[in-house]
Design an enzyme around this catalytic site. Structure first.
Site, PDB file in Angstrom:
ATOM      1  N   ASP A  97      63.796   1.786   3.908  1.00 21.77           N
ATOM      2  CA  ASP A  97      64.404   2.845   3.098  1.00 21.77           C
ATOM      3  C   ASP A  97      63.571   3.015   1.827  1.00 21.77           C
ATOM      4  O   ASP A  97      62.882   2.083   1.400  1.00 21.77           O
ATOM      5  CB  ASP A  97      65.843   2.494   2.731  1.00 21.77           C
ATOM      6  CG  ASP A  97      66.705   3.729   2.478  1.00 21.77           C
ATOM      7  OD1 ASP A  97      67.586   4.009   3.306  1.00 21.77           O
ATOM      8  OD2 ASP A  97      66.488   4.409   1.448  1.00 21.77           O
TER       9      ASP A  97
ATOM     10  N   ASN B  54      66.320   6.941  12.201  1.00 24.90           N
ATOM     11  CA  ASN B  54      67.568   7.444  11.629  1.00 24.90           C
ATOM     12  C   ASN B  54      67.385   8.257  10.348  1.00 24.90           C
ATOM     13  O   ASN B  54      68.176   9.163  10.089  1.00 24.90           O
ATOM     14  CB  ASN B  54      68.498   6.267  11.335  1.00 24.90           C
ATOM     15  CG  ASN B  54      69.653   6.651  10.443  1.00 24.90           C
ATOM     16  OD1 ASN B  54      70.582   7.326  10.861  1.00 24.90           O
ATOM     17  ND2 ASN B  54      69.597   6.233   9.181  1.00 24.90           N
TER      18      ASN B  54
ATOM     19  N   TYR C 141      66.811  21.460   9.175  1.00 25.06           N
ATOM     20  CA  TYR C 141      67.470  20.328   9.826  1.00 25.06           C
ATOM     21  C   TYR C 141      67.587  20.563  11.332  1.00 25.06           C
ATOM     22  O   TYR C 141      67.276  19.671  12.133  1.00 25.06           O
ATOM     23  CB  TYR C 141      68.855  20.133   9.208  1.00 25.06           C
ATOM     24  CG  TYR C 141      69.565  18.865   9.612  1.00 25.06           C
ATOM     25  CD1 TYR C 141      69.325  17.672   8.952  1.00 25.06           C
ATOM     26  CD2 TYR C 141      70.504  18.872  10.647  1.00 25.06           C
ATOM     27  CE1 TYR C 141      69.987  16.506   9.304  1.00 25.06           C
ATOM     28  CE2 TYR C 141      71.168  17.707  11.014  1.00 25.06           C
ATOM     29  CZ  TYR C 141      70.911  16.536  10.347  1.00 25.06           C
ATOM     30  OH  TYR C 141      71.570  15.388  10.712  1.00 25.06           O
TER      31      TYR C 141
END
Length: 275
Positions: free
Chosen positions: A64, A105, A170
């Site tokens: 991250d 993800n 998106y």
């Protein structure tokens, strides 16, 4: 896991004795000895996946850009924090390449009509949500191929199967991820590697909560009406899905009982795509 290590546990041909599709899958520790790389792992779906895979016995790379949050998650689960901005190619190419399982993800959102959508924001979303998964798989697939076992779990979206207004970047990115996943499924099949997408509807995550004001503005409705009129409008089950439910599906795709599933897109959308 060392690429020369041989283990039948959890393999498609020889499911481990703890493999199960029942709730509480992680408690079986069926992934002991495996390494998992999870992007966007500091919160939301990514954190739930990191926690679930760690509970199942795997060593987790918590990837991250939020350094402190990544370190906190890694410390809590006994994983390894890897701080990286996935919009930067060099940072992606420096990620560990020895993962047995990759969970793509990480994502971000921007809500605006196409004619008002900032091109730089569109490009950023493609870099993080399409190019980064490609670069990650390009580096990790050789390790999976060498040991004749690997799992790719792409956290797509119902928007990888359906479109919604005001989400051009998106929707385009998730559709592209679906295509990448299918190509990896075809190429990886001969090497014991499966590749699948999970397609949740709106999940109770910060990414969704942060959309409320933008959705209200785009649709011309009060923020209080966004949940019913936007988020839950097309679902038969009138609630948000929880991150842990998505993580459980990701875990199941890594059991020996799911070894024949590849190139698939698994909706967790409360009936959205049943329309």
């Amino acid at each position: 896991m060392d690429s020369t290590k041989s283990s039948d546990e959890g393999s498609p041909q020889h499911p481990g004795p703890g493999d199960t599709t029942a709730p509480g899958l992680a408690s079986t520790r069926f992934l002991a000895g495996r390494k998992v790389l999870v992007t966007g792992a500091a919160s939301g779906i990514g954190r739930a996946c990191a926690e679930g895979f760690a509970a199942a016995g795997a060593e987790v790379y918590v990837v991250d850009r939020a350094a402190e949050a990544a370190k906190e998650v890694a410390e809590a689960i006994g994983g390894i924090a890897v701080v990286a901005d996935l919009s930067e190619a060099d940072a992606v190419d420096a990620l560990p390449d020895d993962a047995d399982i990759v969970v793509n993800n990480a994502g971000l959102q921007h809500v605006a009509p196409v004619h008002e959508f900032p091109p730089e924001r569109f490009a950023l979303i493609q870099r993080v949500m399409v190019e980064a998964p490609f670069r990650i798989l390009r580096r990790t697939l050789p390790h999976m191929y060498a040991q004749a076992w690997g799992r790719v779990v792409n956290i797509s979206s119902v928007h990888g199967l359906r479109a919604s207004a005001y989400k051009s970047a998106y929707v385009a990115a998730k559709h592209a991820l679906e295509g990448l996943s299918k190509v990896v499924a075809l190429e990886g099949a001969a090497h014991g590697v499966t590749s699948n997408c999970i397609n949740p509807g709106y999940v109770r995550t910060p990414l969704v909560e942060e959309q409320i004001a933008h959705q209200a503005l785009a649709h011309g409705i009060p923020p209080a009406d966004v949940m019913d009129q936007v988020f839950l409008d097309r679902t038969a089950i009138k609630r948000l899905i929880e991150p842990a439910e998505v993580a459980e599906a990701a875990l199941w795709l890594c059991t020996g009982r799911s070894g024949y599933i590849t190139g698939s897109s698994i909706p967790l959308d409360g009936g959205w795509t049943a329309h």
